[in-house]
Enzyme design. Structure first.
Site, PDB file in Angstrom:
ATOM      1  N   SER A 181       0.864  -1.181   0.000  1.00 38.77           N
ATOM      2  CA  SER A 181       0.000   0.000   0.000  1.00 38.77           C
ATOM      3  C   SER A 181       0.896   1.225   0.000  1.00 38.77           C
ATOM      4  CB  SER A 181      -0.879   0.014   1.255  1.00 38.77           C
ATOM      5  OG  SER A 181      -1.513   1.266   1.428  1.00 38.77           O
ATOM      6  N   TYR A 185      -2.065   0.628  10.690  1.00 31.57           N
ATOM      7  CA  TYR A 185      -2.031   0.088   9.331  1.00 31.57           C
ATOM      8  C   TYR A 185      -0.733   0.469   8.644  1.00 31.57           C
ATOM      9  CZ  TYR A 185      -3.604  -0.820   4.513  1.00 31.57           C
ATOM     10  OH  TYR A 185      -3.722  -1.267   3.216  1.00 31.57           O
TER      11      TYR A 185
END
Length: 258
Positions: A143, A156
């Site tokens: 990501s 995250y």
């Protein structure tokens, strides 16, 4: 000059987290590109339905229920293969958006287990099979969170930074082996579950993530990128490919139409 046809082993592609979103889209596209896809995820009904869909379209797909955080189960799964050609590490996800001061350690732990340890488990188990194919590819779907931080995303972000470093280090450690290590880092992607899962099923919070953004990336956009990287000639390694929608310049700079 003619090139040798790819071996049968090099056409087997294992996709984790294939029950929805990017994983499911990647499985469809790799199958359409000629790979025999092996779909893994915890939700057996989802991957079985997808395998049936892919098979009905004239391609090859097998479903295998698997939790990548369960090392014993991963090792048992890997034992079924002598060689494989492609591993797409897609299983992962985000939980919560609390600041560091109030973040839930259980959510941080769960994200680390799935995104980092899960990727480690399946990669370790299948790496000898990838090398044995003579033409293997490991894909890590990370990501943009693994490359830059943002407020409310530390748990995250930490997990995705770990996954990014795992891919980067693996590439250094196995250079000279017949295995490529590709990292694809998507930015804002609208899928049916990512934001909804992150916010515990709160549809209003999930919708706000994409509010005013005309065209976030879709799962198919990312799957197309993954498939393109996988299908490059064997000597071509796409080390890191960052893909964002045009409306997103960074993790914190997004154009929203009013």
């Amino acid at each position: 000059m003619a090139t040798a046809a790819p071996s049968a082993a090099s056409r087997i592609a294992v996709v984790t987290g294939a029950s929805s979103g990017i994983g499911a889209a990647t499985a469809r596209q790799l199958a359409a590109a000629g790979h025999r896809v092996v779909l893994t995820a915890r939700r057996k009904d989802r991957i079985e339905a997808l395998a049936e869909e892919i098979t009905a379209a004239g391609h090859s797909a097998t479903a295998y229920q698997l939790d990548v955080t369960d090392r014993a189960a991963v090792d048992e799964f890997a034992s079924a293969f002598r060689t494989i050609g492609v591993l797409v590490n897609n299983a992962g996800g985000a939980l919560g958006a609390d600041p560091v001061a109030t973040g839930d350690p259980a959510q941080w732990r769960a994200m680390y287990e799935t995104n980092v340890i899960g990727t480690l488990n399946i990669t370790q188990a299948l790496l000898p099979k990838l090398a044995a194919s003579g033409d293997g590819t490991v894909v890590v779907v990370s990501s943009t969170a693994g490359l830059g931080t943002y407020e409310g995303g530390a748990g995250y972000v930490a997990a995705k930074h770990g996954e990014h470093v795992l891919a980067e280090t693996l590439r250094l450690e196995i250079v000279g082996e017949p295995v490529r290590v590709v990292e694809v880092a998507p930015g804002m992607v609208r899928t049916e579950e990512f934001a909804l899962t992150r916010f515990g099923g709160d549809t209003e919070k999930a919708a706000k993530v994409y509010e005013g953004v005309a065209e976030p990336l879709t799962a198919d956009d990312v799957a197309d990128t993954i498939t393109w990287a996988v299908t490059r000639p064997s000597h071509v390694n796409i080390d890191l490919l960052v893909v964002r929608p045009r409306a997103q310049a960074s993790n914190t700079k997004v154009h929203r139409e009013r």
